[in-house]
Motif scaffolding. Structure first.
Motif, PDB file in Angstrom:
ATOM      1  N   CYS A 247       1.064  -1.055  -0.021  1.00 34.19           N
ATOM      2  CA  CYS A 247       0.243   0.247  -0.553  1.00 34.19           C
ATOM      3  C   CYS A 247       1.105   1.403  -0.257  1.00 34.19           C
ATOM      4  CB  CYS A 247      -0.595   0.177   1.509  1.00 34.19           C
ATOM      5  SG  CYS A 247      -1.464   1.536   1.604  1.00 34.19           S
ATOM      6  N   ARG A 248       0.628   2.253  -0.636  1.00 32.93           N
ATOM      7  CA  ARG A 248       1.761   3.651  -1.416  1.00 32.93           C
ATOM      8  C   ARG A 248       0.475   4.065  -1.254  1.00 32.93           C
ATOM      9  NH1 ARG A 248       4.761   0.638   0.375  1.00 32.93           N
ATOM     10  NH2 ARG A 248       5.830  -1.196  -0.932  1.00 32.93           N
ATOM     11  N   HIS A 249       0.615   5.398  -0.202  1.00 31.89           N
ATOM     12  CA  HIS A 249       0.135   6.706  -0.156  1.00 31.89           C
ATOM     13  C   HIS A 249       0.265   7.603  -0.687  1.00 31.89           C
ATOM     14  CE1 HIS A 249      -2.976   8.880   2.741  1.00 31.89           C
ATOM     15  NE2 HIS A 249      -3.467   8.910   1.655  1.00 31.89           N
ATOM     16  N   ASP A 250       0.582   8.335  -1.372  1.00 33.96           N
ATOM     17  CA  ASP A 250       1.015  10.054  -1.819  1.00 33.96           C
ATOM     18  C   ASP A 250       0.181  11.322  -0.401  1.00 33.96           C
ATOM     19  OD1 ASP A 250       0.908  12.184  -3.220  1.00 33.96           O
ATOM     20  OD2 ASP A 250       1.833  10.858  -5.099  1.00 33.96           O
ATOM     21  N   GLU A 251       1.295  11.466  -0.508  1.00 33.51           N
ATOM     22  CA  GLU A 251       1.119  12.439   0.687  1.00 33.51           C
ATOM     23  C   GLU A 251       0.552  13.430   0.003  1.00 33.51           C
ATOM     24  OE1 GLU A 251       4.615  12.921   2.767  1.00 33.51           O
ATOM     25  OE2 GLU A 251       4.102  14.393   3.915  1.00 33.51           O
ATOM     26  N   GLU A 252       0.710  14.133  -1.337  1.00 33.28           N
ATOM     27  CA  GLU A 252       0.140  15.190  -1.675  1.00 33.28           C
ATOM     28  C   GLU A 252      -1.271  15.215  -2.661  1.00 33.28           C
ATOM     29  OE1 GLU A 252       2.930  16.587  -4.712  1.00 33.28           O
ATOM     30  OE2 GLU A 252       4.669  17.192  -3.609  1.00 33.28           O
ATOM     31  N   THR A 253      -1.206  13.507  -3.157  1.00 32.87           N
ATOM     32  CA  THR A 253      -2.805  13.398  -4.092  1.00 32.87           C
ATOM     33  C   THR A 253      -3.129  12.924  -2.890  1.00 32.87           C
ATOM     34  OG1 THR A 253      -2.009  11.303  -4.901  1.00 32.87           O
ATOM     35  CG2 THR A 253      -1.925  13.755  -6.085  1.00 32.87           C
ATOM     36  N   ASN A 254      -2.946  12.000  -2.048  1.00 40.06           N
ATOM     37  CA  ASN A 254      -3.982  11.297  -1.382  1.00 40.06           C
ATOM     38  C   ASN A 254      -4.775   9.935  -1.873  1.00 40.06           C
ATOM     39  OD1 ASN A 254      -4.802  11.047   1.410  1.00 40.06           O
ATOM     40  ND2 ASN A 254      -6.592  11.612   1.004  1.00 40.06           N
ATOM     41  N   GLU A 255      -3.958   9.843  -3.293  1.00 45.36           N
ATOM     42  CA  GLU A 255      -4.610   8.767  -3.739  1.00 45.36           C
ATOM     43  C   GLU A 255      -3.434   7.112  -3.144  1.00 45.36           C
ATOM     44  OE1 GLU A 255      -5.218  10.283  -8.068  1.00 45.36           O
ATOM     45  OE2 GLU A 255      -3.599   8.976  -8.011  1.00 45.36           O
ATOM     46  N   VAL A 256      -4.299   6.123  -3.197  1.00 48.08           N
ATOM     47  CA  VAL A 256      -3.320   4.992  -2.759  1.00 48.08           C
ATOM     48  C   VAL A 256      -2.945   4.132  -3.552  1.00 48.08           C
ATOM     49  CG1 VAL A 256      -5.535   4.108  -1.665  1.00 48.08           C
ATOM     50  CG2 VAL A 256      -3.417   3.814  -1.116  1.00 48.08           C
ATOM     51  N   TYR A 257      -2.093   3.864  -3.825  1.00 53.46           N
ATOM     52  CA  TYR A 257      -1.945   2.315  -4.774  1.00 53.46           C
ATOM     53  C   TYR A 257      -2.106   0.909  -4.055  1.00 53.46           C
ATOM     54  CZ  TYR A 257       1.025  -1.261  -7.389  1.00 53.46           C
ATOM     55  OH  TYR A 257       2.119  -2.562  -7.488  1.00 53.46           O
ATOM     56  N   VAL A 258      -2.811  -0.129  -4.039  1.00 56.90           N
ATOM     57  CA  VAL A 258      -3.076  -0.801  -2.776  1.00 56.90           C
ATOM     58  C   VAL A 258      -2.984  -2.549  -4.325  1.00 56.90           C
ATOM     59  CG1 VAL A 258      -3.701  -2.217  -1.499  1.00 56.90           C
ATOM     60  CG2 VAL A 258      -4.285   0.344  -2.491  1.00 56.90           C
ATOM     61  N   ARG A 259      -1.391  -3.035  -3.889  1.00 58.02           N
ATOM     62  CA  ARG A 259      -1.435  -4.526  -4.477  1.00 58.02           C
ATOM     63  C   ARG A 259      -1.008  -5.877  -3.822  1.00 58.02           C
ATOM     64  NH1 ARG A 259      -0.491  -5.321  -9.971  1.00 58.02           N
ATOM     65  NH2 ARG A 259      -0.653  -3.424 -10.646  1.00 58.02           N
ATOM     66  N   THR A 260      -1.571  -7.135  -4.375  1.00 57.64           N
ATOM     67  CA  THR A 260      -1.006  -8.161  -3.538  1.00 57.64           C
ATOM     68  C   THR A 260      -0.987  -9.561  -4.739  1.00 57.64           C
ATOM     69  OG1 THR A 260      -3.258  -8.800  -1.959  1.00 57.64           O
ATOM     70  CG2 THR A 260      -1.254 -10.107  -2.449  1.00 57.64           C
ATOM     71  N   ALA A 261       0.757  -9.514  -4.649  1.00 58.89           N
ATOM     72  CA  ALA A 261       1.548 -10.247  -5.731  1.00 58.89           C
ATOM     73  C   ALA A 261       2.826 -10.222  -4.571  1.00 58.89           C
ATOM     74  CB  ALA A 261       2.202  -8.844  -7.114  1.00 58.89           C
ATOM     75  N   ALA A 331     -12.148   5.259  -1.058  1.00 55.66           N
ATOM     76  CA  ALA A 331     -10.451   5.787  -0.398  1.00 55.66           C
ATOM     77  C   ALA A 331     -10.215   6.011  -2.587  1.00 55.66           C
ATOM     78  CB  ALA A 331      -9.376   4.905   0.013  1.00 55.66           C
ATOM     79  N   VAL A 332      -9.570   7.232  -2.766  1.00 59.50           N
ATOM     80  CA  VAL A 332      -9.339   7.521  -4.127  1.00 59.50           C
ATOM     81  C   VAL A 332      -8.120   7.073  -4.161  1.00 59.50           C
ATOM     82  CG1 VAL A 332      -8.406   9.260  -5.913  1.00 59.50           C
ATOM     83  CG2 VAL A 332     -10.041  10.140  -3.471  1.00 59.50           C
ATOM     84  N   LEU A 333      -8.353   5.334  -5.528  1.00 56.14           N
ATOM     85  CA  LEU A 333      -7.070   5.172  -5.634  1.00 56.14           C
ATOM     86  C   LEU A 333      -6.473   5.095  -6.987  1.00 56.14           C
ATOM     87  CD1 LEU A 333      -9.434   1.407  -4.878  1.00 56.14           C
ATOM     88  CD2 LEU A 333      -7.434   1.962  -3.873  1.00 56.14           C
ATOM     89  N   GLU A 334      -5.090   4.944  -6.687  1.00 54.72           N
ATOM     90  CA  GLU A 334      -4.317   4.707  -7.807  1.00 54.72           C
ATOM     91  C   GLU A 334      -4.541   4.080  -9.018  1.00 54.72           C
ATOM     92  OE1 GLU A 334      -0.082   6.312  -6.570  1.00 54.72           O
ATOM     93  OE2 GLU A 334       0.185   6.222  -8.637  1.00 54.72           O
ATOM     94  N   ASP A 335      -4.147   4.941 -10.305  1.00 52.66           N
ATOM     95  CA  ASP A 335      -4.754   3.186 -11.351  1.00 52.66           C
ATOM     96  C   ASP A 335      -3.296   2.715 -11.507  1.00 52.66           C
ATOM     97  OD1 ASP A 335      -4.818   1.594 -13.773  1.00 52.66           O
ATOM     98  OD2 ASP A 335      -4.643   3.784 -14.755  1.00 52.66           O
ATOM     99  N   PRO A 336      -3.808   1.026 -10.692  1.00 54.69           N
ATOM    100  CA  PRO A 336      -2.637   0.417 -10.524  1.00 54.69           C
ATOM    101  C   PRO A 336      -1.816  -0.094 -12.426  1.00 54.69           C
ATOM    102  CG  PRO A 336      -4.699  -0.786 -10.851  1.00 54.69           C
ATOM    103  CD  PRO A 336      -4.542   0.363 -10.525  1.00 54.69           C
ATOM    104  N   GLU A 337      -1.994  -0.056 -13.387  1.00 58.43           N
ATOM    105  CA  GLU A 337      -1.955  -0.174 -14.485  1.00 58.43           C
ATOM    106  C   GLU A 337      -0.818   1.299 -14.202  1.00 58.43           C
ATOM    107  OE1 GLU A 337      -2.680  -2.902 -17.098  1.00 58.43           O
ATOM    108  OE2 GLU A 337      -2.477  -3.500 -14.803  1.00 58.43           O
TER     109      GLU A 337
END
Ligand SMILES: NC(=O)c1ccc[n+]([C@@H]2O[C@H](COP(=O)([O-])OP(=O)(O)OC[C@H]3O[C@@H](n4cnc5c(N)ncnc54)[C@H](OP(=O)(O)O)[C@@H]3O)[C@@H](O)[C@H]2O)c1
Length: 403
Positions: A247-261, A331-337
């Motif tokens: 889980c990576r949370h962007d301090e500026e945009t508040n977007e979050v990248y989430v993945r299981t791999a 939550a606002v999710l970042e496009d994982p692609e």
């Protein structure tokens, strides 16, 4: 005595009764009146158990008893766990649970109901079993912006990968050992396909952002396609393969990248040496830096211990809501692609000329333990770009992310 009830007397539920009884002395330091299990709700009776006289089969007996102010839900599944928890919260009865499926799908809804009725909905045991992680995120990190959470969140798959690495076993052999030792279920799909850690990272991402992240929104890949050769490649790179929730949370945009791999983790990284059935969770706060949480991620008593720790907190906060920071919004999710990472890539020798053409000079070749193969590590590229480029390799085998 402070009276409580347990819903579901299986592995965790019976562990909760045991923790309360065996550690009553320890509990008395926090709850001077003591804690007592008054009711146990289950479908079955337990004639051989000393708790059988407390078993009931009707939830209303529990909900209508004014002495019960905390319920522990350890039945698992969505229903009737949701309905029972909702009814309890609406009566001002706090609910503590280990049920990650319910927390992930409807935790935000139940947290809001708890707030409206001055009681609490806590679920420490739903992530990391016995490891205290949700409470520290809520309390010790209150002043922090949490920029990342990276975790080995499933003991079964970690055990399988450790066995493959240290004993050179094939995936199927290691899975069989995990089943023979009682670490993996007969139907191991939820673990090996990554669904279990995916739910857990979704819960962590929800708490970190304060908005709901549902596991269906999280790209999920398990370890069923990992083979012995991947581990040999990882070793030659000074790395080990681990199934991670990221889980990576962007301090500026508040977007979050989430993945299981599965990831190849560099030696020296705190998660590199988390082996066997253990779990490890690395949290980065913008002020405090890295903090590592390590311990038993499942099992009867460790998980029950975490459930009882929530119970204690609820009892100490009777009549008011413990705000866990979970709202009923998304939550606002970042496009994982579009998220950029480095990749380890395996392909056939026939792609020799295409590799440099597609990936440029910034790649690092890895000596191939498997004959007829070429393996290399890319620069930082997006998932989309990795997929587009590897689609052009005629003998592409697999890509594994690097950490
Ligand atoms: N085991 C672990 O190490 C662990 C760790 C972390 C989290 N968890 C989570 O904790 C929860 C419980 O896990 P568990 O391993 O303890 O499961 P379990 O051993 O299957 O226990 C569940 C118990 O609840 C009972 N039950 C099911 N539906 C019921 C209903 N409608 N009314 C009353 N009782 C009902 C079951 O009865 P029957 O057996 O008759 O169906 C069983 O006794 C799950 O959400 C799991 O994901 C487990």
């Amino acid at each position: 005595m402070f009276e409580v009830a347990i819903l579901g007397f299986g592995t965790v539920g019976s562990g909760v009764a045991e923790v309360i009884d065996r550690n009553q002395k320890q509990l008395l330091r926090e709850i001077p009146e003591g804690v007592h299990v008054k009711y146990i709700l289950d479908l079955r009776d337990f004639p051989d158990s000393p708790y059988n006289d407390r078993v009931v089969h009707d939830i209303d007996i529990i909900l209508n008893d004014p002495e019960i102010r905390v319920i522990c839900e350890t039945m698992g599944g969505k229903e009737p766990a949701f309905t029972f928890s909702k009814k309890a919260l609406e009566k001002g009865i706090s609910v503590v649970t280990s049920n990650k499926e319910l927390v992930d799908s409807l935790g935000g809804t139940l947290a809001v109901i708890a707030k409206e009725h001055d009681c609490s909905y806590l679920f420490e045991a739903s992530v990391g079993g016995g490891i205290p992680i949700l409470r520290p995120l809520r309390t010790s990190f209150a002043q922090e912006f949490i920029t990342s959470v990276t975790g080995i969140l499933n003991g079964t798959t970690n055990y399988i990968l450790t066995k493959m690495e240290t004993e050179g076993l094939d995936f199927e052999e290691a899975l069989k050992q995990a089943q023979d030792n009682g670490y993996a279920e007969r139907n191991p799909e939820a673990d090996i396909e990554g669904y279990d850690p995916c739910r857990k990272i979704a819960i962590l991402a929800s708490l970190v952002t304060g908005g709901n992240v549902k596991y269906q929104q999280v790209p999920c890949e398990g370890i069923s396609r990992i083979d012995k050769q991947d581990l040999a490649y990882a070793k030659s790179l000074g790395r080990a393969v681990k199934l991670l929730g990221v889980c990576r949370h962007d301090e500026e945009t508040n977007e979050v990248y989430v993945r299981t791999a599965p990831y190849m983790v560099q030696e020296g990284h705190p998660l590199y040496s988390v082996n066997d059935v253990f779990n490890g969770i690395l949290v980065h706060g913008n002020m405090v830096g890295d903090l590592m949480f390590y311990g038993s991620g499942a099992g009867k008593l460790p998980t029950a211990s975490a459930v009882v720790s929530d119970m204690v907190e609820c009892i100490q906060n009777m009549g008011r809501n413990i705000d866990i920071g979970l709202k009923n919004t998304d939550a606002v999710l970042e496009d994982p692609e579009e998220y950029c990472e480095r990749y380890f890539i395996r392909t056939g020798e026939e792609d020799k000329d295409r590799i440099a053409e597609l990936f440029g000079d910034a790649i690092e070749y890895v000596t191939a333990p498997a004959s007829g193969e070429i393996a290399f590590v890319t620069d930082m590229i997006s998932c989309r770009s990795m997929k587009e480029k590897t689609a052009k390799l005629s003998a592409f085998k697999k890509a594994i992310r690097l950490l």
